[in-house]
Design a protein around this motif. Structure first.
Motif, mmCIF file in Angstrom:
data_model
loop_
_atom_site.group_PDB
_atom_site.id
_atom_site.type_symbol
_atom_site.label_atom_id
_atom_site.label_comp_id
_atom_site.label_asym_id
_atom_site.label_seq_id
_atom_site.Cartn_x
_atom_site.Cartn_y
_atom_site.Cartn_z
ATOM 1 N N LEU A 176 21.047 -4.104 -46.049
ATOM 2 C CA LEU A 176 20.229 -5.428 -46.059
ATOM 3 C C LEU A 176 21.519 -6.583 -45.631
ATOM 4 C CD1 LEU A 176 17.999 -5.236 -48.991
ATOM 5 C CD2 LEU A 176 17.420 -5.294 -46.495
ATOM 6 N N ASP A 177 22.669 -6.360 -46.429
ATOM 7 C CA ASP A 177 23.803 -7.094 -46.024
ATOM 8 C C ASP A 177 24.260 -7.255 -44.384
ATOM 9 O OD1 ASP A 177 24.320 -8.010 -48.581
ATOM 10 O OD2 ASP A 177 26.126 -6.331 -48.830
ATOM 11 N N ALA A 178 23.934 -6.138 -43.945
ATOM 12 C CA ALA A 178 24.321 -6.035 -42.353
ATOM 13 C C ALA A 178 22.886 -6.419 -41.470
ATOM 14 C CB ALA A 178 24.681 -4.570 -41.995
ATOM 15 N N VAL A 179 21.899 -6.730 -41.532
ATOM 16 C CA VAL A 179 20.673 -6.910 -40.978
ATOM 17 C C VAL A 179 20.785 -8.413 -40.806
ATOM 18 C CG1 VAL A 179 18.265 -7.003 -40.813
ATOM 19 C CG2 VAL A 179 19.455 -5.091 -41.556
ATOM 20 N N PRO A 180 20.854 -8.952 -39.500
ATOM 21 C CA PRO A 180 20.768 -10.438 -39.445
ATOM 22 C C PRO A 180 19.434 -10.904 -40.278
ATOM 23 C CG PRO A 180 20.656 -9.223 -37.261
ATOM 24 C CD PRO A 180 20.645 -8.195 -38.382
ATOM 25 N N ARG A 181 19.758 -12.320 -40.721
ATOM 26 C CA ARG A 181 18.981 -12.747 -41.721
ATOM 27 C C ARG A 181 17.580 -13.280 -40.912
ATOM 28 N NH1 ARG A 181 21.776 -10.631 -43.921
ATOM 29 N NH2 ARG A 181 23.209 -11.259 -45.664
ATOM 30 N N ASP A 182 17.454 -13.298 -39.794
ATOM 31 C CA ASP A 182 16.150 -13.831 -39.045
ATOM 32 C C ASP A 182 15.504 -12.655 -38.795
ATOM 33 O OD1 ASP A 182 17.581 -12.814 -37.109
ATOM 34 O OD2 ASP A 182 17.514 -14.518 -35.591
ATOM 35 N N VAL A 183 15.715 -11.356 -39.231
ATOM 36 C CA VAL A 183 14.898 -10.162 -39.066
ATOM 37 C C VAL A 183 14.218 -9.631 -40.269
ATOM 38 C CG1 VAL A 183 15.006 -7.738 -38.422
ATOM 39 C CG2 VAL A 183 16.423 -9.392 -37.080
ATOM 40 N N LEU A 184 13.148 -9.426 -40.445
ATOM 41 C CA LEU A 184 12.390 -9.265 -41.572
ATOM 42 C C LEU A 184 12.927 -7.849 -41.830
ATOM 43 C CD1 LEU A 184 10.702 -10.319 -43.972
ATOM 44 C CD2 LEU A 184 8.739 -9.446 -42.777
ATOM 45 N N VAL A 185 13.050 -7.299 -43.327
ATOM 46 C CA VAL A 185 13.296 -6.017 -43.655
ATOM 47 C C VAL A 185 11.910 -5.418 -44.506
ATOM 48 C CG1 VAL A 185 14.748 -4.278 -44.530
ATOM 49 C CG2 VAL A 185 15.346 -5.944 -43.384
ATOM 50 N N LEU A 186 11.169 -4.536 -44.034
ATOM 51 C CA LEU A 186 10.021 -4.066 -44.794
ATOM 52 C C LEU A 186 10.457 -2.749 -45.694
ATOM 53 C CD1 LEU A 186 7.071 -3.686 -45.710
ATOM 54 C CD2 LEU A 186 6.620 -2.874 -43.342
ATOM 55 N N ILE A 187 10.571 -2.891 -46.766
ATOM 56 C CA ILE A 187 10.731 -1.484 -47.435
ATOM 57 C C ILE A 187 9.211 -1.057 -47.957
ATOM 58 C CG2 ILE A 187 11.961 -0.707 -49.587
ATOM 59 C CD1 ILE A 187 13.875 -2.904 -49.356
ATOM 60 N N ASP A 188 8.949 0.032 -47.092
ATOM 61 C CA ASP A 188 7.636 0.601 -47.560
ATOM 62 C C ASP A 188 7.722 1.809 -48.871
ATOM 63 O OD1 ASP A 188 5.349 1.856 -47.626
ATOM 64 O OD2 ASP A 188 5.070 2.095 -45.478
ATOM 65 N N GLU A 189 7.368 1.245 -49.724
ATOM 66 C CA GLU A 189 7.524 2.294 -51.132
ATOM 67 C C GLU A 189 6.087 2.660 -51.712
ATOM 68 O OE1 GLU A 189 11.373 1.007 -53.639
ATOM 69 O OE2 GLU A 189 9.907 -0.321 -53.880
ATOM 70 N N ALA A 190 5.556 3.241 -50.697
ATOM 71 C CA ALA A 190 4.184 3.760 -51.067
ATOM 72 C C ALA A 190 4.113 4.586 -52.142
ATOM 73 C CB ALA A 190 3.427 4.217 -50.022
ATOM 74 N N TYR A 191 5.358 5.562 -52.151
ATOM 75 C CA TYR A 191 5.377 6.729 -53.088
ATOM 76 C C TYR A 191 6.286 6.370 -54.342
ATOM 77 C CZ TYR A 191 2.888 8.764 -49.152
ATOM 78 O OH TYR A 191 2.019 8.921 -48.358
ATOM 79 N N ARG A 192 6.824 5.082 -54.327
ATOM 80 C CA ARG A 192 7.989 4.831 -55.282
ATOM 81 C C ARG A 192 7.626 5.431 -56.723
ATOM 82 N NH1 ARG A 192 11.260 1.164 -56.953
ATOM 83 N NH2 ARG A 192 11.353 0.742 -59.196
ATOM 84 N N GLU A 193 6.643 5.488 -57.240
ATOM 85 C CA GLU A 193 6.204 5.841 -58.639
ATOM 86 C C GLU A 193 6.621 7.300 -58.702
ATOM 87 O OE1 GLU A 193 4.041 4.183 -56.712
ATOM 88 O OE2 GLU A 193 3.626 2.373 -57.783
ATOM 89 N N PHE A 194 6.841 8.026 -57.731
ATOM 90 C CA PHE A 194 7.087 9.580 -57.833
ATOM 91 C C PHE A 194 8.712 9.762 -57.778
ATOM 92 C CE2 PHE A 194 2.902 9.488 -55.934
ATOM 93 C CZ PHE A 194 2.147 10.210 -56.693
ATOM 94 N N GLY A 195 9.406 8.573 -57.651
ATOM 95 C CA GLY A 195 10.647 8.686 -57.406
ATOM 96 C C GLY A 195 11.570 8.762 -58.796
ATOM 97 N N GLY A 196 10.942 8.459 -59.720
ATOM 98 C CA GLY A 196 11.370 8.453 -61.094
ATOM 99 C C GLY A 196 12.333 7.313 -61.483
#
Ligand code: PMP
Length: 359
Positions: A176-196
């Motif tokens: 995220l530090d390296a991605v240009p600020r005018d580009v949106l970053v989508l973090i898709d966590e559909a399965y987050r709850e199984f990650g502990g």
């Protein structure tokens, strides 16, 4: 003949998992192709649904006020940082409609969630697919290099569907530090709850609140077991959340779905119990398959990935014969949902049997 949009040509319709018909000997078959939850709705959900159904003659609350308030409290964010939609795939469509138009580029890892290429193409945008590493993980350095002036969106699917590994938080911070600020970053966590990692400090929805270009996507379809009702949400900065509301289908989330999601959030102890039972089953399946010598990647989701290449279809046919309706990605691999213990037992038995034929 009416002209159809050029963007539609070559777009395959999204493939839904087939229902599992009983086998010839009368024993049940299991649908393990869509990463659904084998448990029925959480306690209190059916009552909330019945209550909400008494108002089916009315349009639902377009702002999902109660659900947004419950989510804000649970996540420790403000209500204007949330946007609810018809499944996370519906919210994904709103994200695309908000940032990516004709000719814009969307960067994501491949293989990943099948809906990404379809919906990017439908939006008239261009998919830039960055191959996963040999161990089936995101190659974040290569993804950074793939960003151009036309890039409007970068998707990080973690845990990755269909391969299973997660992206570590430290890695994500650097990315995220390296991605240009005018580009949106989508973090898709559909399965987050199984990650502990349920530690709030490690929750990207909170951790990245000071970043203007991050949107975290979540769903009630997987761990919460509400796939049939279609509720997902985004956590992001108010400016982006507002754009998501503008691009939403009016009244897209039914009152029944909103009520079920609120009741599911209130059933946290039962949720955690079910998630840990599924995670225990996943670990049982993983260690059995590793013991048999299968090169299945470590997974933090509710599915396992068999990277079978040319043997994919043959293995899928064997699964089907064993009463497991799996998801095959021809030429690449087979994804199998962790489901009822009986289904998982069948997978382990099949794994022992099929290993020498396919590896
Ligand atoms: N993201 C990922 C990574 C998924 O695997 C899925 C469902 N297969 C979704 C989003 C969409 O889920 P839903 O629309 O049911 O919320």
């Amino acid at each position: 003949m009416p002209k159809l949009r050029e963007a539609l040509s070559g777009v395959p319709a999204y493939r839904a998992g087939r229902p599992a018909a009983p086998r010839e000997d009368g024993s049940p078959a299991y649908k393990v192709s869509s990463n659904e939850n084998p448990y029925p709705p959480l306690p209190g959900v059916l009552e909330a649904v019945a209550q909400a159904a008494t108002e089916l003659n009315r349009y639902p609350d377009p702002n999902a006020t109660r659900l947004v308030a419950a989510l804000a409290e649970r996540l420790g964010v403000e209500t204007d940082e949330l946007s609810v939609g018809p499944g996370s795939v519906g919210v994904f469509q709103q994200i695309l409609a908000s940032v990516a138009g004709e000719g814009d580029e969307v960067v994501y890892a491949w293989r990943s969630f099948e809906a990404y290429p379809i919906m990017v193409q439908l939006a008239g945008a261009v998919s830039v697919q960055v191959p996963l590493t040999a161990d089936h993980r995101h190659d974040l350095d290569a993804m950074l290099k793939a960003i151009t002036e036309r890039t409007r969106l970068v998707i990080v699917c973690t845990p990755n569907n269909p391969t299973g590994p997660s992206v570590g938080l430290a890695e994500l911070d650097d990315f995220l530090d390296a991605v240009p600020r005018d580009v949106l970053v989508l973090i898709d966590e559909a399965y987050r709850e199984f990650g502990g990692a349920m530690d709030p400090a490690a929750d990207p929805a909170k951790r990245y609140r000071d970043r203007s270009n991050v949107v975290v996507l979540r769903t009630f379809s997987k761990a919460y077991g509400l796939a049939g009702l279609r509720v997902g949400y985004a956590v992001t900065r108010p400016r982006i959340a507002e754009a998501l509301r503008k691009t939403a289908l009016p009244f897209g989330v039914s009152g029944v779905a909103q009520a079920a999601a609120v009741a599911s959030l209130a059933a946290e102890p039962a949720l955690l119990e079910r998630v840990s039972a599924l995670v225990a089953e996943r670990e049982r399946v993983l260690s059995a398959l590793w013991g048999q010598g299968w090169p299945v990647p470590d997974t933090e989701a509710n599915f396992v990935w068999f990277p079978l290449g040319a043997a994919t279809e043959a293995f899928a046919v064997e699964c089907e014969a064993a009463g497991l309706v799996v998801r095959a990605f021809p030429g690449d691999g087979v994804r199998v949902t962790i489901a009822e213990p009986e289904a998982n037992d069948r997978l382990i038995a099949l794994g022992a049997n099929a290993r020498d034929r396919h590896l």
